[in-house]
Enzyme design. Structure first.
Site, mmCIF file in Angstrom:
data_model
loop_
_atom_site.group_PDB
_atom_site.id
_atom_site.type_symbol
_atom_site.label_atom_id
_atom_site.label_comp_id
_atom_site.label_asym_id
_atom_site.label_seq_id
_atom_site.Cartn_x
_atom_site.Cartn_y
_atom_site.Cartn_z
ATOM 1 N N TYR A 1 0.854 -1.183 0.000
ATOM 2 C CA TYR A 1 0.000 0.000 0.000
ATOM 3 C C TYR A 1 0.894 1.239 0.000
ATOM 4 O O TYR A 1 1.392 1.665 1.035
ATOM 5 C CB TYR A 1 -0.928 -0.016 1.215
ATOM 6 C CG TYR A 1 -1.846 1.175 1.341
ATOM 7 C CD1 TYR A 1 -2.450 1.750 0.229
ATOM 8 C CD2 TYR A 1 -2.114 1.726 2.588
ATOM 9 C CE1 TYR A 1 -3.292 2.848 0.350
ATOM 10 C CE2 TYR A 1 -2.961 2.820 2.726
ATOM 11 C CZ TYR A 1 -3.544 3.373 1.614
ATOM 12 O OH TYR A 1 -4.382 4.465 1.731
ATOM 13 N N ASP B 1 -2.490 -1.626 -3.883
ATOM 14 C CA ASP B 1 -2.785 -0.243 -4.233
ATOM 15 C C ASP B 1 -1.456 0.499 -4.273
ATOM 16 O O ASP B 1 -0.939 0.915 -3.238
ATOM 17 C CB ASP B 1 -3.735 0.346 -3.191
ATOM 18 C CG ASP B 1 -4.034 1.818 -3.433
ATOM 19 O OD1 ASP B 1 -3.550 2.371 -4.444
ATOM 20 O OD2 ASP B 1 -4.743 2.418 -2.606
ATOM 21 N N HIS C 1 -12.223 0.960 -4.333
ATOM 22 C CA HIS C 1 -11.381 0.178 -5.247
ATOM 23 C C HIS C 1 -12.111 -1.095 -5.642
ATOM 24 O O HIS C 1 -12.931 -1.619 -4.883
ATOM 25 C CB HIS C 1 -10.057 -0.227 -4.578
ATOM 26 C CG HIS C 1 -9.155 0.914 -4.252
ATOM 27 N ND1 HIS C 1 -8.007 1.178 -4.949
ATOM 28 C CD2 HIS C 1 -9.229 1.850 -3.268
ATOM 29 C CE1 HIS C 1 -7.394 2.233 -4.420
ATOM 30 N NE2 HIS C 1 -8.123 2.651 -3.395
#
Length: 278
Positions: A116, A155, A269
């Site tokens: 992330y 991500d 997302h």
């Protein structure tokens, strides 16, 4: 972990796993037959995550040092043989942003990383912090590139190419699409236009989504909750599965599990799901 069928690895920024389960993540997970689920922005305790997932999952989790923020986890149908959170920058080791786990699949080790990347803000201390993270990430990815079967998913908060953002012209000076950020992905994958782009250039990693989708816009993986971004498909492709060449050769299927309607979303997302026929 047996591999009679392809190994299905999913990545999802859950935007808070407790909220995601209230919105329907559990139903999605029950229907998707996933072997390994990498999550980002978990924002919950290990006990909370384990309770939501249930006993059938083995869990490794690196919560954020600041309660209620970030957090990465990997849930799997079989135990990880080992897991690591060190990335090379001291305060990132416990920031809930990088988690590696090794899984044995028919005698071979598959390394899965849930990542992330910080979002950043152009011309701010947050952007400096993002570059520090990307520097450390680059160093580790150069090392992991020597692994035969490894994949970095999550991500990554950067759109590498103009194909990855619907409104790329309006975001040229915004975090997530700055030239300096995109240059990191040139190192991972090769630069757009290079002979070896996504096929051995840079550190040699393969952007599975781009290889499967081809030279088309998207498919996007993130849309703002605000306005009509989702309905208009005005999104960003910032959720990736970056695989080593050997693992990329084994890709049997790739999909972005975009919700059918705005009110059916359980995160801002969409999950990225890839089958690897190892």
């Amino acid at each position: 972990m047996p591999s009679a069928s392809p190994l299905r690895i999913a990545s999802a920024n859950v935007n808070g796993i407790r909220a995601a389960f209230r919105r329907g993540m559990g139903e999605w997970l029950a229907a998707r037959d996933i072997d390994i689920l990498a999550m980002q922005e978990v924002r919950a305790s290990t006990d909370d995550v384990a309770e939501l997932l249930g006993d059938e999952w083995s869990l490794v989790h690196d919560p954020a040092s600041a309660k209620g923020r970030a957090g990465v986890a990997i849930a799997s149908r079989a135990d990880a043989s080992i897991h690591r959170v060190e990335l090379g920058v001291g305060d990132h080791d416990t920031a809930g942003r990088w988690l590696e786990a090794d899984y044995e699949v028919d005698g071979r080790i598959v390394t899965v990383v849930s990542c992330y990347v910080p979002s950043g803000v152009a011309d701010s201390p947050k952007q400096v912090e993002k570059y520090r993270f990307l520097d450390a990430m680059s160093e580790r990815m150069a090392q992991l590139a020597d692994h035969e079967l490894a994949v970095v998913v999550g991500d990554l908060n950067v759109g590498h190419r103009t194909l990855d953002i619907k409104n790329w012209k309006g975001n040229l000076k915004h975090a997530g699409f700055l030239p300096e950020e995109r240059a990191y992905f040139d190192r991972f994958l090769g630069a757009e236009g290079d002979d070896g782009y996504n096929a051995g250039a840079g550190f040699g990693w393969v952007d599975v989504g781009r290889r499967v989708a081809g030279e088309v816009p998207g498919p996007y993986t993130w849309w703002s909750w605000r306005g009509k971004a989702f309905d208009n498909d005005s999104g960003w492709r910032i959720d990736y599965q970056l695989a080593t060449p050997k693992l990329a050769e084994a890709v049997a299927a790739y999909s972005v599990d975009r919700a059918d309607a705005y009110d059916e979303r359980w995160s801002d997302h969409a999950p990225v799901v890839v089958d690897y026929a190892i």
